[in-house]
Design an enzyme around this catalytic site. Structure first.
Site, PDB file in Angstrom:
ATOM      1  N   GLY A  10       0.814  -1.209   0.000  1.00  9.60           N
ATOM      2  CA  GLY A  10       0.000   0.000   0.000  1.00  9.60           C
ATOM      3  C   GLY A  10       0.849   1.262   0.000  1.00  9.60           C
ATOM      4  CD  GLN A  11      -1.590   6.499  -1.092  1.00  2.32           C
ATOM      5  OE1 GLN A  11      -0.992   7.553  -1.249  1.00  2.32           O
ATOM      6  NE2 GLN A  11      -2.877   6.459  -0.803  1.00  2.32           N
ATOM      7  CB  ALA A  60      -6.699  -0.800   5.872  1.00  2.00           C
ATOM      8  CE1 TYR A 125     -11.349   2.196   5.252  1.00  2.00           C
ATOM      9  CE2 TYR A 125     -12.122   4.438   5.640  1.00  2.00           C
ATOM     10  CZ  TYR A 125     -11.084   3.517   5.566  1.00  2.00           C
ATOM     11  OH  TYR A 125      -9.793   3.923   5.824  1.00  2.00           O
ATOM     12  CE  LYS A 129      -8.876   1.491   9.316  1.00  2.00           C
ATOM     13  NZ  LYS A 129      -7.614   0.680   9.203  1.00  2.00           N
TER      14      LYS A 129
END
Length: 301
Positions: A10-11, A60, A125, A129
């Site tokens: 991921g980023q 995630a 979402y 989370k």
């Protein structure tokens, strides 16, 4: 110190990999292709074999709109994964640094959110989370929950890269102007997490009088803007760098004019005061980050 990083593709995961390598910090990167974070057998062996001293969970399910139609998958990744990691860290008595989001709030506040504010996610979402946060708090005493927002970087898909692509394709762009938040550079998030991990390790070793502060923290950009204003700033940087000869005409639109399956928080500005006080970690200067990326990301288009 040896860090295990999940969500390596991921980023944030890629920014963590860059900085851990540059700082010569021993680490192991774990992507979705390497192992499922719910697979405790594989992870337990990895933690033991590598003598892992802390886990940074950057994995995630982040497809905000798609989560509305894939709630079970979002739940598995955003709730089940953190729970499994929390239990694992508890068994090995090591810290878990878990990354969360501004979407745990409903966005109805008009002053920056602090860590003790009431949560109230408005979509799948955000709810998954939040449930992941609760699982981490319940199952791992040594936890850092780092809420962040509006993440951009040289990696993956994000608002900055989307705006640059569209700027080359269109003469006019409509950008939402009634959602306000704090853009945050993933490289700065990575630096913050590494700094905290180092301080926690020193505290565990009783070095230099360092104290371990566990709990929930906010880390985001140092300046709140709308998506519209963020786009303006991106194009200004791109033009100064000589990447965009002309800038598209920007039209400020309301959220209602751009309907999405998931509701976005109208205001999700996060205060980073607590993390600065406890860990001497300053908020992300997203304008500086945009300028810094201009010689790399912007020139690549």
């Amino acid at each position: 110190m040896h860090l295990l990083v999940t969500g390596a593709n991921g980023q944030l995961g890629q920014c963590l990999a860059d900085r851990l390598s540059k700082q010569n910090i021993p680490h192991t990167l774990l992507s979705r292709q390497d192992a499922d974070i719910n697979d405790t057998v594989v992870l337990e062996k990895l933690v033991a074999d590598k003598c892992v001293t802390a886990i940074i969970n950057a994995a995630a399910y982040t497809a905000v709109d798609k989560a509305e139609s894939e709630p079970e998958l979002a739940k598995r990744v955003n709730e089940g994964g953190p729970m499994a990691l929390a239990k694992l860290c508890s068994r090995f008595d090591i810290p878990l640094l878990h990354v969360s989001t501004d979407y745990v709030f409903d966005g109805n506040k008009q002053t920056p959110y602090v860590e003790t504010d009431q949560t109230g996610p408005t979509g799948v979402y955000g709810q998954t989370k939040l449930n992941g946060e609760i699982a981490v708090q319940r199952h791992c005493r040594k936890h850092i929950i780092l809420r962040t927002a509006w993440v951009f970087s040289e990696y993956g898909n994000n608002f900055l890269k989307t705006m640059l692509r569209l700027a080359k394709e269109r003469d006019t762009l409509g950008v939402v102007g009634d959602q306000v938040g704090c853009p945050t550079y993933a490289g700065d998030i990575a630096e913050a997490l590494i700094s905290i991990a180092q301080q926690l390790h020193k505290a565990e070793q009783n070095k230099s009088g360092t104290k371990a502060h566990y709990g929930v923290y906010h880390y985001a950009g140092n300046e709140a803007v709308s998506w519209y204003r963020f786009a303006e700033a991106i194009f200004a940087v791109a033009q100064r760098a000589g990447i965009l000869v002309t800038i598209p005409v920007l039209n400020e639109i309301n959220t209602a004019a751009y309907p999405t399956p998931a509701k976005r928080p109208g205001y999700s500005v996060l205060s980073s005061a607590k993390i600065e006080a406890d860990y001497n970690v300053r908020p992300s200067n997203w304008r500086v980050a945009c300028e810094r990326l201009s010689n790399g990301l912007l020139r690549k288009g």
